[in-house]
Write a protein that holds these residues in place. Sequence first.
Motif, PDB file in Angstrom:
ATOM      1  N   CYS A  82       0.844  -1.194   0.000  1.00 25.21           N
ATOM      2  CA  CYS A  82       0.000   0.000   0.000  1.00 25.21           C
ATOM      3  C   CYS A  82       0.881   1.246   0.000  1.00 25.21           C
ATOM      4  O   CYS A  82       1.789   1.373   0.822  1.00 25.21           O
ATOM      5  N   CYS A  85       0.102   3.302   3.566  1.00 24.81           N
ATOM      6  CA  CYS A  85       0.453   2.833   4.915  1.00 24.81           C
ATOM      7  C   CYS A  85       1.555   1.770   4.885  1.00 24.81           C
ATOM      8  O   CYS A  85       2.011   1.331   5.931  1.00 24.81           O
ATOM      9  N   CYS A 113      -4.163  -0.616   0.219  1.00 27.70           N
ATOM     10  CA  CYS A 113      -4.863  -1.674   0.934  1.00 27.70           C
ATOM     11  C   CYS A 113      -6.335  -1.271   0.987  1.00 27.70           C
ATOM     12  O   CYS A 113      -6.691  -0.123   0.713  1.00 27.70           O
ATOM     13  N   CYS A 116      -7.112   1.776   3.400  1.00 25.40           N
ATOM     14  CA  CYS A 116      -6.752   3.103   2.884  1.00 25.40           C
ATOM     15  C   CYS A 116      -7.624   3.468   1.688  1.00 25.40           C
ATOM     16  O   CYS A 116      -8.029   4.620   1.538  1.00 25.40           O
TER      17      CYS A 116
HETATM   18 ZN   LIG Z   1      -2.980   1.164   3.376  1.00 25.92          ZN
END
Ligand SMILES: [Zn+2]
Length: 172
Positions: A82, A85, A113, A116
Motif C-alpha cells: 500500500c 500505509c 490496501c 486506505c
Molecule cells: Zn494502506
Amino acid sequence: MNRTLVLNASYEPLAVISSRRALLLVLNGKAAMLVEGTSRIRSASMDVAEPDVVLLRQYIHVPRRTIPLTRRAVLEMYDYTCAYCFRPGNTLDHVVPRARGGTNTWDNVVVACLRCNNKKADRLLSELGWRLPFDLREPAPNTATLISKRWREPGWDEYTAPWKHFPAELAG
Ligand SMILES: [Zn+2]
C-alpha cells in the motif's frame, strides 16, 4: 552462479548478469562496485568481493517502451504494498480519483490496501492531509522484466523498489 544487479549510470535497473561478468565490468573500469556481496571470487591472481550491485560509468541508452498499465503490472511494480500505509495491499487506487479527472496512467495509479482505499474514496490527498513519499512515474524500461520475481533480491530493493524505504508514519 551468483547474480549481480547492473544499474545504468542513471541508477535505473538495467540488467541482471552473472557476478563474474559483473566483476569483469568493474575490473575493466566500465562499472563501479556499488554493493559488495558476501562471497568472494578467487583466482590465482586475485581475491575480491563478488559484486552484488554495480553502477555503469556510462549511460546506456535504452529505447523507452511503454509498459502497459495492467492491474498485475501495478501490483508487482509496487510489490503488493500500500502506497499510503506500507502494509500489504492488493487494490489499485487512482491518486487523483477518476471522478475528479484523474487519469488511468502510471503517474496516477498506486497500490492501496482496502482500508486506505475506503478511507480515501473519491478524495484528493490534499483533502486528507496525506502525501506520497515517492514520485509516481512509468517504470524504467527494464522494470517490466525486473518486476517479474526472478530478478528480485531483498538487497536490491533500494534500487528496484525505492518506495519501500520510506517510513510508515508518513501514511494517514
Ligand atoms: Zn494502506
